[in-house]
Design an enzyme around this catalytic site. Sequence first.
Site, PDB file in Angstrom:
ATOM      1  N   SER A  16       0.882  -1.060   0.037  1.00  0.00           N
ATOM      2  CA  SER A  16      -0.052   0.026   0.059  1.00  0.00           C
ATOM      3  C   SER A  16       0.765   1.194  -0.017  1.00  0.00           C
ATOM      4  CB  SER A  16      -1.048   0.106   1.173  1.00  0.00           C
ATOM      5  OG  SER A  16      -1.837   1.089   1.150  1.00  0.00           O
ATOM      6  N   HIS A  43      -2.668  -0.915  -3.292  1.00  0.00           N
ATOM      7  CA  HIS A  43      -3.720  -0.089  -3.176  1.00  0.00           C
ATOM      8  C   HIS A  43      -3.489   1.305  -3.928  1.00  0.00           C
ATOM      9  CE1 HIS A  43      -4.353  -2.212   0.915  1.00  0.00           C
ATOM     10  NE2 HIS A  43      -4.796  -2.930  -0.095  1.00  0.00           N
ATOM     11  N   ASP A 139      -4.509  -5.065   5.586  1.00  0.00           N
ATOM     12  CA  ASP A 139      -4.844  -6.083   4.390  1.00  0.00           C
ATOM     13  C   ASP A 139      -3.583  -7.000   4.086  1.00  0.00           C
ATOM     14  OD1 ASP A 139      -6.115  -7.058   2.159  1.00  0.00           O
ATOM     15  OD2 ASP A 139      -5.357  -5.319   0.699  1.00  0.00           O
TER      16      ASP A 139
END
Length: 196
Positions: A16, A43, A139
């Site tokens: 991310s 992301h 995540d």
Amino acid sequence: MSRLLPPVALVAIGCSAGGPPALQEVLPVLPGNLPATVVVVQHMPERFTTLLAARLARICALPVTEIVDGDRVGIRRIGIAPGGRQTLLERHEGGIVFRVRPRGSGERYAPSADLLMASGAALYGRRVLGVLMTGMGDDGVAGLRAIKDRRGRTLVESEETAVVFGMPREAIRAGLADQILPRPALGPEISRLCLG
């Protein structure tokens, strides 16, 4: 790692915040003859992942493309999960394909490393490698757990090189990291596990 473990056939990477420069450091290390599929969840909003794939394609030995729904999973390629949607793997007509679907209500991350990794673990079992790199949030933790449940392997970026240590830290706290490595060591170790 036991020598009895088969070579990795699917590498599922989640990252991310800080991910694009990290990917530009790790992925070019992978050799062009890598006998595996590499799938990246970064992301990002829609369209930004298209630009990321194009940037990586210029510097990687392996072909890099943004994943399209229905793409067959083939070795020696890097697929970038499209931003704002979910990418999963599914068995279809004797092969494995990528499925790209809209983000569901209540799904915090899109693309989601958890969903991608869990679907890969269900199909590849011991031949899947989950990699978590720099990023905020958690995540990938459930995804790594699904991989471990199927006796696959996991790598997590260490605090010393992670720009944001959130995702790696949560995986380490959950006891899901087979190895914790600084970023320069990730590419060589991914290659080693795939080449057997």
